[in-house]
Design a protein around this motif. Structure first.
Motif, mmCIF file in Angstrom:
data_model
loop_
_atom_site.group_PDB
_atom_site.id
_atom_site.type_symbol
_atom_site.label_atom_id
_atom_site.label_comp_id
_atom_site.label_asym_id
_atom_site.label_seq_id
_atom_site.Cartn_x
_atom_site.Cartn_y
_atom_site.Cartn_z
ATOM 1 N N UNK A 8 0.832 -1.206 0.000
ATOM 2 C CA UNK A 8 0.000 0.000 0.000
ATOM 3 C C UNK A 8 0.869 1.259 0.000
ATOM 4 N N UNK A 9 2.041 1.184 0.599
ATOM 5 C CA UNK A 9 2.957 2.344 0.581
ATOM 6 C C UNK A 9 3.429 2.632 -0.849
ATOM 7 N N UNK A 10 3.619 1.570 -1.645
ATOM 8 C CA UNK A 10 3.977 1.770 -3.050
ATOM 9 C C UNK A 10 2.855 2.491 -3.794
ATOM 10 N N UNK A 43 -6.829 3.794 -9.454
ATOM 11 C CA UNK A 43 -6.211 3.591 -10.767
ATOM 12 C C UNK A 43 -4.785 3.074 -10.614
ATOM 13 N N UNK A 44 -4.022 3.645 -9.687
ATOM 14 C CA UNK A 44 -2.659 3.193 -9.450
ATOM 15 C C UNK A 44 -2.660 1.760 -8.918
ATOM 16 N N UNK A 45 -3.575 1.458 -7.980
ATOM 17 C CA UNK A 45 -3.657 0.108 -7.412
ATOM 18 C C UNK A 45 -3.920 -0.920 -8.503
ATOM 19 N N UNK A 50 -2.079 -4.199 -7.243
ATOM 20 C CA UNK A 50 -2.041 -4.272 -5.781
ATOM 21 C C UNK A 50 -3.245 -5.051 -5.266
ATOM 22 N N UNK A 51 -3.014 -5.966 -4.298
ATOM 23 C CA UNK A 51 -4.091 -6.654 -3.585
ATOM 24 C C UNK A 51 -3.871 -6.479 -2.093
#
Length: 368
Positions: A8-10, A43-45, A50-51
């Motif tokens: 999540x930090x990414x 959108x980034x996730x 990302x999960x």
């Protein structure tokens, strides 16, 4: 070399927002995020694949969004119907139902609850009959108490002797109801296929049958109760044992009438028994198959009845007389009791009722 997992930090760094903002966008709660920031984070996730890391969420929140249901055997329609109701109630609460099976082993059941505690479900529901004098009883209570102290919720099904919110059946009352209904149909001698010794649900149903038979003037001797596994195969073996007990002289099991008569009675056949009751419908279905193997026609030569009113009860021939139990609603109610917490009564008893079908037409049609 394995690629490092996206965190999540990414996502927050790539979207140009704080970690807290990214967390609220991914896991919406009471605190709102402005729409532009939320859309950018999502959108980034998606782009980074990302999960969420659910174990980490469980540690942070104290629990996962799951209801853990432990049953004896999901292949048994009794427990699968409980699971249907539990899943419906979990869905209503926005939770996911997970299942574990103990195989009617108290030690395995205890081990499952210990492992579930580490997985931090929101709710643990334990369904299954208690085994009398089980050495694991106190350890199970302590494990469930510890789970509650950690913020979890507990409910039980069919285990009214443990100190947690419970949805149960009045199994003794159900046995009495069935005995009375059989007496009204004209039956006068009952044999019973019970579960293994020490299993509370089975023992209570047999006690109710014995008590109800005495009140109704039906003969039900303890010698006419045979023990078997709570399976179709167990019911099959139990019925064969009853037939073999009634055999006289050189009579053998086969496709012809025992003793050369169209009437099974006296010292032959089932030795005067005119109705067989199994403590579950699954066992009763197995018993009917065994009776046919022995040249005895269920519903004509001998009545057959069971407990629970599973869907299979109307799929067999003849359709099975049984005591209906609201299994789906019991599963749902257990989950709701757990989620309601201390505001609910400690236990509830579901209502049962006898459903008379073609397997018990009365002894005028089944002359034993």
């Amino acid at each position: 070399m394995a690629r490092a997992r996206v965190t999540l930090r990414d996502v927050a760094r790539e979207a140009g927002v704080s970690y807290a903002t990214a967390s609220r966008a991914i896991h919406p709660g009471s605190r709102k995020v402005n729409e532009a920031a939320r859309d950018r984070v999502l959108a980034v996730a998606m782009r980074l694949n990302y999960t969420p890391h659910f174990p980490a969420q469980a540690v942070a929140k104290g629990s996962t969004a799951t209801v853990a249901l432990t049953v004896s055997d999901i292949a048994d329609p009794y427990f699968s119907l409980l699971a249907v109701g539990a899943r419906a109630a979990a869905d209503e609460a926005g939770l996911t139902l997970t299942l574990a099976m103990s195989g009617r082993d108290p030690g395995r059941e205890l081990d499952i609850v210990r492992r579930l505690r580490g997985q931090r479900p929101r709710v643990i529901v334990v369904a299954g009959s208690r085994v009398a004098e089980s050495p694991e009883r106190e350890a199970l209570v302590e494990e469930l108490r510890a789970f509650e102290r950690g913020g979890g919720r507990v409910a039980l099904i069919s285990q009214p002797d443990l100190p947690f919110p419970t949805v149960s059946l009045d199994n003794r009352g159900a046995g009495r109801q069935l005995a009375a209904a059989l007496a009204e149909r004209g039956y006068r001698r009952v044999a019973v296929i019970s579960g293994p010794a020490g299993l509370r649900t089975s023992a209570d149903r047999v006690d109710g049958l014995v008590s109800g038979a005495a009140d109704a003037g039906i003969a039900l001797a303890r010698g006419d109760v045979v023990e078997a596994e709570l399976t179709r195969e167990g019911g099959h073996a139990g019925a064969l044992a009853l037939v073999e007990r009634g055999l006289g002289g050189s009579d053998r099991l086969g496709g012809t009438r025992l003793g050369g008569s169209d009437r099974l009675g006296g010292s032959d056949g089932l030795n005067g028994v005119d109705v067989i009751v199994a403590v579950t419908d699954v066992m009763a279905v197995g018993a009917m198959s065994a009776l046919r193997d022995a040249g005895v026609v269920p519903g004509r030569d001998v009545g057959v009845a069971g407990f629970d009113d599973i869907p299979m009860a109307v799929d067999v021939t003849p359709e099975l007389t049984t005591v209906a139990a609201p299994l789906v609603s019991m599963g749902a109610r257990a989950v709701r009791l757990a989620l309601a917490g201390a505001a609910v009564p400690l236990s509830e008893t579901a209502v049962t009722g006898v459903v008379v079908r073609a397997s018990t037409p009365g002894p005028r049609q089944s002359p034993l």
